[in-house]
Design an enzyme around this catalytic site. Structure first.
Site, PDB file in Angstrom:
ATOM      1  N   GLN A   1      -4.001  -5.351   6.905  1.00  0.00           N
ATOM      2  CA  GLN A   1      -4.898  -6.321   6.280  1.00  0.00           C
ATOM      3  C   GLN A   1      -4.664  -7.735   6.820  1.00  0.00           C
ATOM      4  O   GLN A   1      -5.339  -8.677   6.420  1.00  0.00           O
ATOM      5  CB  GLN A   1      -4.699  -6.340   4.761  1.00  0.00           C
ATOM      6  CG  GLN A   1      -4.915  -5.012   4.084  1.00  0.00           C
ATOM      7  CD  GLN A   1      -6.374  -4.589   4.038  1.00  0.00           C
ATOM      8  OE1 GLN A   1      -7.281  -5.401   4.239  1.00  0.00           O
ATOM      9  NE2 GLN A   1      -6.620  -3.323   3.776  1.00  0.00           N
TER      10      GLN A   1
ATOM     11  N   HIS B   1       0.862  -1.177   0.000  1.00  0.00           N
ATOM     12  CA  HIS B   1       0.000   0.000   0.000  1.00  0.00           C
ATOM     13  C   HIS B   1       0.907   1.238   0.000  1.00  0.00           C
ATOM     14  O   HIS B   1       2.009   1.186   0.538  1.00  0.00           O
ATOM     15  CB  HIS B   1      -0.833  -0.058   1.292  1.00  0.00           C
ATOM     16  CG  HIS B   1      -1.935   0.936   1.387  1.00  0.00           C
ATOM     17  ND1 HIS B   1      -1.723   2.253   1.723  1.00  0.00           N
ATOM     18  CD2 HIS B   1      -3.271   0.808   1.207  1.00  0.00           C
ATOM     19  CE1 HIS B   1      -2.896   2.888   1.760  1.00  0.00           C
ATOM     20  NE2 HIS B   1      -3.843   2.042   1.441  1.00  0.00           N
TER      21      HIS B   1
ATOM     22  N   ASP C   1       3.457  -4.337   7.813  1.00  0.00           N
ATOM     23  CA  ASP C   1       2.198  -3.597   7.736  1.00  0.00           C
ATOM     24  C   ASP C   1       1.092  -4.624   7.951  1.00  0.00           C
ATOM     25  O   ASP C   1       0.809  -5.451   7.078  1.00  0.00           O
ATOM     26  CB  ASP C   1       2.077  -2.926   6.364  1.00  0.00           C
ATOM     27  CG  ASP C   1       0.717  -2.290   6.142  1.00  0.00           C
ATOM     28  OD1 ASP C   1      -0.176  -2.436   7.019  1.00  0.00           O
ATOM     29  OD2 ASP C   1       0.525  -1.662   5.086  1.00  0.00           O
TER      30      ASP C   1
ATOM     31  N   LYS D   1     -10.079  -1.374  10.757  1.00  0.00           N
ATOM     32  CA  LYS D   1     -10.244  -2.516   9.847  1.00  0.00           C
ATOM     33  C   LYS D   1     -10.502  -3.801  10.620  1.00  0.00           C
ATOM     34  O   LYS D   1     -10.688  -4.857  10.025  1.00  0.00           O
ATOM     35  CB  LYS D   1      -8.995  -2.676   8.978  1.00  0.00           C
ATOM     36  CG  LYS D   1      -8.808  -1.517   7.989  1.00  0.00           C
ATOM     37  CD  LYS D   1      -7.752  -1.865   6.973  1.00  0.00           C
ATOM     38  CE  LYS D   1      -7.118  -0.660   6.327  1.00  0.00           C
ATOM     39  NZ  LYS D   1      -7.989   0.053   5.388  1.00  0.00           N
TER      40      LYS D   1
ATOM     41  N   CYS E   1      -4.781   2.668  -3.642  1.00  0.00           N
ATOM     42  CA  CYS E   1      -3.525   3.154  -3.061  1.00  0.00           C
ATOM     43  C   CYS E   1      -2.409   2.149  -3.272  1.00  0.00           C
ATOM     44  O   CYS E   1      -1.594   1.890  -2.369  1.00  0.00           O
ATOM     45  CB  CYS E   1      -3.671   3.466  -1.570  1.00  0.00           C
ATOM     46  SG  CYS E   1      -4.752   4.836  -1.269  1.00  0.00           S
TER      47      CYS E   1
END
Lengths: 427, 144
Positions: A215, A135, A212, A238, A383
């Site tokens: 997700q 991302h 990261d 999220k 993104c």
């Protein structure tokens, strides 16, 4: 463990009570354009269960106060709730509580590492390894570091199947590599990355690893200590929590060595007009009035996820991936990006619909059309422009599922895909 | 309701069977290329003027959504044969229409674009071809 216990655990793992879960999310009753909402945009932000919404209201109705500062009852309760949220999140991720810094979002968590660690430690000639799959939030901060320090960025390429191509990892991770910044799961392809191999390679050359987890953490059980990463950035909204909160999870000894990114109240041990001394981490990174309501909401989200069980959620999503991949395979002139199969896939699917004359139906048309059917999906570059270029497209449509989605939502999606093609192409 | 306002039958017809797609050679044409990086729409417009300042020939190549393609198709049909100042007036009318102004009738297929005004994110798609036309009309190479 007795067989009985194993069975019970398995029984719990295999089935989510879908009716109960959908009742927990008030927004899922909403009608859009006269039809019941089918929410397939959880990779953008998840919906929130009543349990989370109630805890936030309760905070404002009963004990709203500035934590850490006041000596009155409410401030004490607020402090306890805020710090309790930190401990709870740490337990959820099997991370040390003093390694959890609350931030505004996942992006801020990554930027915290970029400012407080990378900018101060890295020099011209050092390298940061990113990926083509990441991302923008895990690329732009490093490009900014590179512009300021002369650090060189390198990128792990992506295969046609949507996997990180680690075949030349030996050339990418070298003695110059100081940081590997990689996503745990792609926000576009749904690919769950090969963190183990990447972390091992980084270790071998003494580089740090930032994952990261925006997700990953909502969908896959994550054990920070077992994972072996140095930094893990997460996004509260999220994973059923409110917006306005994320966290940087880090090895506490790294936080000790890092200087604050934001200066202000609440992070000062002593201050004279000549200078200040910081308190210990994680608080030295949380200048200003903290995000109390948001932390309380995130804690409620973590409680909710744990109650259902991350393993159960993962199994449920694998089932959805299996089902979706099977159904997608039946659609003609349909391009799915990332097809590694359920073991390496979250229930996030990006695709383009062919227009039967060699082109595609533009994702913005698809998104608008789906909306008219009550389906919420995302359309655009997500993104992740380098990834779009990798697949030679400008944009994709993305449907992303979570624990409240079922196979019938996939059926509605497939039906909408057929209808959209018919609507726009007339055939 | 709004959805049908956006995707009117006329729009879908132009999208499915776009008119005035460039074929063959562009020699002597004014060529401009416009894009909308946000959604990846791309349009290159090719135009030939008569000596008396009227649009003799106009065609385009495009990649984009149904709104940008159909708008380009509608635009090229509408402006062929118009004088430069008439075409400029029409561009302004469409621009005002995209900002929600009521501009009256008698505009033919262009009227089908009216619904786009209700979808602010799609206004740029509809205006892409018209802005390219404006650029082409103001191009210094026009007299060649």
């Amino acid at each position: 463990m007795t067989e009985n216990l194993v069975n019970r655990k398995e029984a719990r793992i295999k089935y989510l009570d879908q009716d109960k879960i959908s009742r927990d999310f008030p927004i899922l009753k909403r009608k859009v354009k006269g039809r019941r909402l089918v929410y397939l945009d959880s990779a953008a932000t998840s919906q929130k269960p009543r349990q989370v919404i109630q805890k936030i209201s309760e905070y404002y109705e009963r004990y709203n106060a500035n934590p850490h500062r006041g000596i009155h009852t409410l401030s004490g309760e607020s402090t306890e709730a805020y710090e309790g949220a930190r401990t709870r999140l740490a337990r959820f991720l099997n991370a040390p509580a003093n390694g959890v810094v609350f931030t505004k979002n996942c992006t801020e968590a990554i930027n915290l590492v970029a400012y407080s660690w990378a900018r101060r430690r890295l020099v011209d000639g050092d390298e940061i390894l990113c990926t083509v799959m990441d991302h923008h939030s895990n690329i732009v901060p490093w490009q900014m570091v590179a512009a300021d320090t002369g650090v060189k960025l390198r990128y792990v390429p992506v295969t046609d199947e949507g996997d990180l191509d680690l075949s030349k990892l030996d050339e990418l991770v070298t003695g110059k590599t100081r940081l590997v910044a990689v996503t745990g799961a792609s926000n576009v392809l749904g690919t769950i990355t090969q963190l183990e191999s990447l972390i091992e390679s980084a270790r071998a050359v003494g580089a740090l690893v930032l994952v990261d987890g925006a997700q990953l953490v909502p969908h896959v059980p994550v054990d920070f200590k077992a994972m072996g990463a140095d930094f893990l950035a997460i996004a509260g909204h999220k994973m059923l929590g409110p917006t306005g909160i994320g966290a940087l999870v880090a090895r506490p000894e790294l936080l000790e060595e890092m200087e604050p990114f934001l200066g202000g109240g609440g992070m000062i041990l002593d201050l004279t007009l000549e200078g200040s001394k910081w308190i210990e981490p994680p608080w030295k990174f949380e200048a200003g009035t903290p995000v109390v309501a948001e932390a309380i909401g995130l804690r409620a989200a973590v409680d909710y996820l744990d109650e259902i069980g991350m393993e159960a959620i993962r199994q449920h999503e694998k089932k959805l991936v299996n089902y979706a991949l099977r159904e997608f395979a039946k659609i003609e002139d349909f391009h799915l990006y990332g097809e590694l199969g359920p073991e390496r896939h979250t229930a996030t699917f990006s695709f383009n619909i062919g227009d039967s004359r060699g082109g595609i139906i533009h994702p913005h048309d698809v998104g608008t059309y789906f909306d008219s059917l009550g389906l919420a999906i995302r359309a655009g570059h997500h993104c992740a422009k380098p990834l779009m270029r990798r697949f030679k497209v400008v944009s994709m449509s993305r449907a992303s599922c979570y624990l409240y989605n079922s196979e019938s939502d996939i059926d509605k999606l497939v039906d909408a895909i057929h209808k959209a093609r018919k609507f726009f192409t007339g055939v | 309701m709004e959805f049908e306002d956006l995707y009117q039958e006329i729009i879908l017809d132009h999208y499915r069977k776009p008119r005035n797609i460039c074929e063959g050679d562009d020699t002597g044409h004014i060529c401009v290329k416009h894009e909308n990086p946000l959604c990846g729409d791309e349009l290159s417009l090719h135009m030939k003027m008569n000596r008396n300042d009227t649009i003799k020939d106009i065609c385009y190549r495009a990649r984009g959504c149904s709104i940008s393609i159909s708008s380009a198709s509608i635009m090229t049909e509408a402006v062929k044969g118009l004088k430069k100042n008439e075409a400029m007036e029409l561009i302004e009318t469409v621009r005002r229409m995209m900002h929600g102004e009521v501009v009256g009738d008698g505009l033919g297929d262009i009227e089908a674009l009216q619904g786009v005004a209700k979808f602010p994110v799609r206004v740029k798609c509809a205006l892409l071809a018209w802005m390219a036309l404006k650029d082409a009309l103001q191009s210094p190479y026009r007299q060649r």
